[in-house]
Design a protein around this motif. Sequence first.
Motif, PDB file in Angstrom:
ATOM      1  N   VAL A 205      45.264  51.732  33.807  1.00  0.00           N
ATOM      2  CA  VAL A 205      44.424  51.808  32.962  1.00  0.00           C
ATOM      3  C   VAL A 205      44.149  50.019  33.510  1.00  0.00           C
ATOM      4  CG1 VAL A 205      43.107  51.295  31.243  1.00  0.00           C
ATOM      5  CG2 VAL A 205      44.255  53.452  31.213  1.00  0.00           C
ATOM      6  N   GLN A 206      44.777  49.044  33.061  1.00  0.00           N
ATOM      7  CA  GLN A 206      44.786  47.961  33.382  1.00  0.00           C
ATOM      8  C   GLN A 206      44.534  47.779  34.749  1.00  0.00           C
ATOM      9  OE1 GLN A 206      44.924  45.720  30.804  1.00  0.00           O
ATOM     10  NE2 GLN A 206      45.014  47.090  28.769  1.00  0.00           N
ATOM     11  N   SER A 207      44.704  48.073  35.250  1.00  0.00           N
ATOM     12  CA  SER A 207      44.779  47.655  37.112  1.00  0.00           C
ATOM     13  C   SER A 207      43.435  47.898  37.481  1.00  0.00           C
ATOM     14  CB  SER A 207      45.785  49.187  38.050  1.00  0.00           C
ATOM     15  OG  SER A 207      45.453  50.274  38.113  1.00  0.00           O
ATOM     16  N   ILE A 208      43.193  49.705  36.758  1.00  0.00           N
ATOM     17  CA  ILE A 208      41.424  49.759  36.677  1.00  0.00           C
ATOM     18  C   ILE A 208      40.705  48.747  36.514  1.00  0.00           C
ATOM     19  CG2 ILE A 208      40.302  51.696  36.342  1.00  0.00           C
ATOM     20  CD1 ILE A 208      42.498  53.784  36.728  1.00  0.00           C
ATOM     21  N   LEU A 209      41.194  47.920  35.033  1.00  0.00           N
ATOM     22  CA  LEU A 209      39.740  48.217  34.051  1.00  0.00           C
ATOM     23  C   LEU A 209      39.533  46.093  34.727  1.00  0.00           C
ATOM     24  CD1 LEU A 209      40.318  49.056  30.858  1.00  0.00           C
ATOM     25  CD2 LEU A 209      38.162  49.667  32.512  1.00  0.00           C
ATOM     26  N   SER A 210      40.997  45.753  34.969  1.00  0.00           N
ATOM     27  CA  SER A 210      41.295  44.030  34.849  1.00  0.00           C
ATOM     28  C   SER A 210      40.269  44.096  35.986  1.00  0.00           C
ATOM     29  CB  SER A 210      42.368  43.735  35.444  1.00  0.00           C
ATOM     30  OG  SER A 210      43.071  44.043  36.628  1.00  0.00           O
ATOM     31  N   PRO A 211      40.364  44.176  37.563  1.00  0.00           N
ATOM     32  CA  PRO A 211      39.018  43.350  38.575  1.00  0.00           C
ATOM     33  C   PRO A 211      37.542  43.949  37.802  1.00  0.00           C
ATOM     34  CG  PRO A 211      40.805  45.445  39.808  1.00  0.00           C
ATOM     35  CD  PRO A 211      40.465  45.447  37.990  1.00  0.00           C
ATOM     36  N   ILE A 212      37.889  44.608  36.900  1.00  0.00           N
ATOM     37  CA  ILE A 212      36.079  45.252  36.759  1.00  0.00           C
ATOM     38  C   ILE A 212      35.875  43.792  35.560  1.00  0.00           C
ATOM     39  CG2 ILE A 212      34.224  46.482  35.202  1.00  0.00           C
ATOM     40  CD1 ILE A 212      36.327  48.544  36.305  1.00  0.00           C
TER      41      ILE A 212
ATOM     42  N   HIS B 187      37.367  40.775  34.917  1.00  0.00           N
ATOM     43  CA  HIS B 187      36.934  39.541  35.848  1.00  0.00           C
ATOM     44  C   HIS B 187      35.910  39.544  36.143  1.00  0.00           C
ATOM     45  CE1 HIS B 187      41.731  39.618  36.277  1.00  0.00           C
ATOM     46  NE2 HIS B 187      41.654  38.696  35.093  1.00  0.00           N
ATOM     47  N   ALA B 188      35.653  40.494  37.197  1.00  0.00           N
ATOM     48  CA  ALA B 188      33.910  40.431  37.752  1.00  0.00           C
ATOM     49  C   ALA B 188      32.895  40.202  37.061  1.00  0.00           C
ATOM     50  CB  ALA B 188      33.510  41.569  38.992  1.00  0.00           C
ATOM     51  N   MET B 189      33.083  40.706  35.907  1.00  0.00           N
ATOM     52  CA  MET B 189      32.163  40.569  34.869  1.00  0.00           C
ATOM     53  C   MET B 189      32.283  38.629  34.328  1.00  0.00           C
ATOM     54  SD  MET B 189      31.851  43.984  32.286  1.00  0.00           S
ATOM     55  CE  MET B 189      31.161  43.765  31.501  1.00  0.00           C
ATOM     56  N   GLU B 190      33.586  38.708  33.812  1.00  0.00           N
ATOM     57  CA  GLU B 190      33.704  36.844  33.433  1.00  0.00           C
ATOM     58  C   GLU B 190      32.671  36.204  34.602  1.00  0.00           C
ATOM     59  OE1 GLU B 190      37.306  36.768  32.459  1.00  0.00           O
ATOM     60  OE2 GLU B 190      37.670  37.440  30.191  1.00  0.00           O
ATOM     61  N   LYS B 191      32.585  36.348  35.993  1.00  0.00           N
ATOM     62  CA  LYS B 191      33.029  35.735  36.592  1.00  0.00           C
ATOM     63  C   LYS B 191      31.245  35.350  36.934  1.00  0.00           C
ATOM     64  CE  LYS B 191      33.729  34.284  41.890  1.00  0.00           C
ATOM     65  NZ  LYS B 191      34.218  35.474  42.807  1.00  0.00           N
ATOM     66  N   ASP B 192      30.529  36.630  36.688  1.00  0.00           N
ATOM     67  CA  ASP B 192      29.342  36.419  37.002  1.00  0.00           C
ATOM     68  C   ASP B 192      28.442  35.709  35.430  1.00  0.00           C
ATOM     69  OD1 ASP B 192      29.822  38.526  39.284  1.00  0.00           O
ATOM     70  OD2 ASP B 192      29.932  40.065  37.771  1.00  0.00           O
ATOM     71  N   LEU B 193      29.704  36.064  34.567  1.00  0.00           N
ATOM     72  CA  LEU B 193      28.877  35.490  32.768  1.00  0.00           C
ATOM     73  C   LEU B 193      29.017  33.660  33.067  1.00  0.00           C
ATOM     74  CD1 LEU B 193      28.316  36.412  29.969  1.00  0.00           C
ATOM     75  CD2 LEU B 193      30.409  36.240  29.315  1.00  0.00           C
TER      76      LEU B 193
END
Lengths: 524, 339
Positions: free
Chosen positions: A230-237, A239-245
């Motif tokens: 679950v972590q491997s699935i969720l972490s890119p998402i 991170h991407a959200m944090e980057k966009d933010l």
Amino acid sequence: MPARGKNKSAAPMVQSGSALFSALKSKWNESLAWSRKQPGASRETRGLDLEDQNWASALHTLIDPLLAIRRRILTNTFLAGWMKLWTWILAGIIVAGALSPKLKWALILAGALLVIGAIAVAIVAWRARPSAYEAARRLDSAAGLHDRISTAIHLASIENPDGMILRQRQDAVQRAARVSPQILFPIRMPDAARRAIVIGMAAASLLVYRIHYKPPIAALLRSTARSQLVQSILSPIVHAMEKDLQRTMALMKTKPDSQNDKARPGQSDTAPDDLWKASDDPASKSEDGQQNSQEANAADQMQDQPPSSMQSGQGESKPGDSEQQQEGGQQSQQSSNGSQRMSGDAQQEQSQSQSADNKQSLSQALMQALKNMLSNSQSQQASNQGNQKQPNSPGMPQSGNSRQPGSGEGDKKGDSRGSSDAQQKATQNSSSGAGSQQGSKELKKDQVSNPVNAVPDRVALESNGFKEQTRVRMDAGTGTAQLPVRDVVPQAVAVTNGAEQENIPARYRWYIQHYFEHPEGGQK
Amino acid sequence: MTGSVRMEGQTGGKPLGQQAESLAEKMQEVRAEISKAIVGQGEVVDGVLIALLAGGHVLLEGAPGLGKTMLVRTLAQAVALKYSRIQFTPDLMPADVIGTAVVQENGDGRKSLGFQPGPIFANLLLADEINRATPKTQSALLEAMQEKQVTVAHTSHQLEEPFFVMATQNPLEMEGTYPLPEAQLDRFLFKLRVPFPGREDLHDILDRTTQGAATAVVPVVNGAQIMEMRQVVRTVPVAPHVQEYVVKLVLATHPEGRENVLASKYIRYGSSPRGAQTLILGGKVRALLDGRFNVSLEDVRALLLPALRHRIILNFEAQADGRTTDDLLDEIAGKINKN
């Protein structure tokens, strides 16, 4: 009069209340009648009941089997309904036992529902019990009696019949005596019984489990949330959200600065330079904001800017193609105006050191990474292209990797020798940028340079209406620069000290950034 | 249904129950006599007997040589009825069927117009190849079949009861034929299809017809008894759900109903109320012949095809899809809940 009016107002309420009551009563009666309605039966036949009907004496032998049949049908109906109810209740107990930490109240509720449901099922089954006619029809169908019994029941109200009815009644009684309701209508285990047994066993197992442990589903959910999958699935998402933010926050932060820059075009000279500079000095900090705002607003903002601001940016020194500076040394003199400041590497070093110290924002870090990629790609391009002479674009002051001693002063004073000196050195020493990176980018003068269709990394030209990748055909020439770039409007204001410098359109700047973010796509 | 309850206690001196039982026995004898001449064709024979007792007429459809004419002639011999045959041809005129007014001379030498009855004045009329006559001639049978009378020169002449028309038509040779109009078809109680006999039946036919003399058929029932039987038939009770099933079947053949998807797709016109009457009346006779005293759902279902196949008219789409009335009726009956 008021009393009369009061009475008038009260009377409809009373009438409406009684009307509502009568309507509800009629609805209830209709529902009861519907529940007892047997399709195909006439009105008289529907009213027949085995208990209260004054049956003809000849038909008494028909009553007993019909009563037995009806009891069995009723029992089967009740068992089927109750088993369905029990199945659902067991399923609810399983869900409660798996999720809820408090099982006591769930069990109490299940017991209450079971009792109430059993009563309700019994009432419904009794209401829907078959009439005598319906029971006779079922008996006819089950025993293959060709509707003898149902016809006899239909004609049961006739006392002392003669002729055909009497004969038909006798025939029905004779046939009914041969059938066995116990065989034709057995009390069967409902189809849902096996399912209920399985679910009951599961529920019992769960209850035993719950004596010692907590709800399993809740624990499973907690452990699943921590799992690596679950972590491997969720972490890119994430991170991407944090980057966009962070990008959004950076753009919002720098937007007011860009507006100030528009209001003060004289200060916007440094804006394009800040794209590649991450210095921490106050001037560069203020220019960072301009740069980011230009990134965000892209070409629209550039089009909105007055020509003076566009032209004022032409004198800025820009990082990037050091080869172009080195090889086109004479042309680079044109770009060594007083408005230029410092070369790119000096800015890089400064920005790197200062970013480490002062915790740059994510956007600044991204710019720094792009700058590094730019320098790497330049070196690769230089090695690939060898000694080809690349024409320098007029008015494109490109400092590249060249280090100039007076670049820092030029930045401060606004009149540095900057890249022009470096370019002069480059022509003499055939070293790119003439800085500390000697020998890495050598220029072979005796080699014939062929015109190439190159995509310049940075073209310091204002080009309006560019919608595609710009292809510049450039011929190397000493002291001159020819730019057959379409839609390029030469700007006289940019000519300073014999050198032409033009601003980089914001749209094109975005392309450059995009080019280095996706080098494979950009090389097409 | 209350009408079936209010029935007569007896007709013809005997109780109805006894008459019903004797009816079944008599019809069994008639069936046996017919089987002397007709090999197999049990359903056709039963259909003819049911129509005879229900007071209707029968349209027999089959290829030539299957014994249609033989069946009618044998039936006439078994029931001792006055038998008449008309071979329908394109030049046959209505007067040739119902009769005409001719100049007759009395005993005193005076001449006057007198009615000369046609062959329709019989108890059992065989209209052979009825679809070869013109519609004008075919329509001459309309009044006779429905009202049991004919009108000539403004004078109505009653036909003798029982009046039973059995028409035949050949489904193969359609050239030079005039298909019967719907009004004419609706007057036939049943339309029976005469099938080709099976192997055993064919052997039996060969044995009977090619060896020795033909077996004589003995009359076992007369016209009066048939009329009594018709009275008995009408006293058979029908349960409400059986009648409801008949109504559902007939209504399901009409394309106007929203629920009748099949009918609205393939049927242009549905069955008339005569179809429902046929199902009930035929069911009553069938029940009596089966030894029962009430109509069952099985009786109705068994008579569905002969009673309704000629009362519904298919549309072009059904013909294009190769659908027949029998197929559609079977599908309709399968979709109707008997409850």
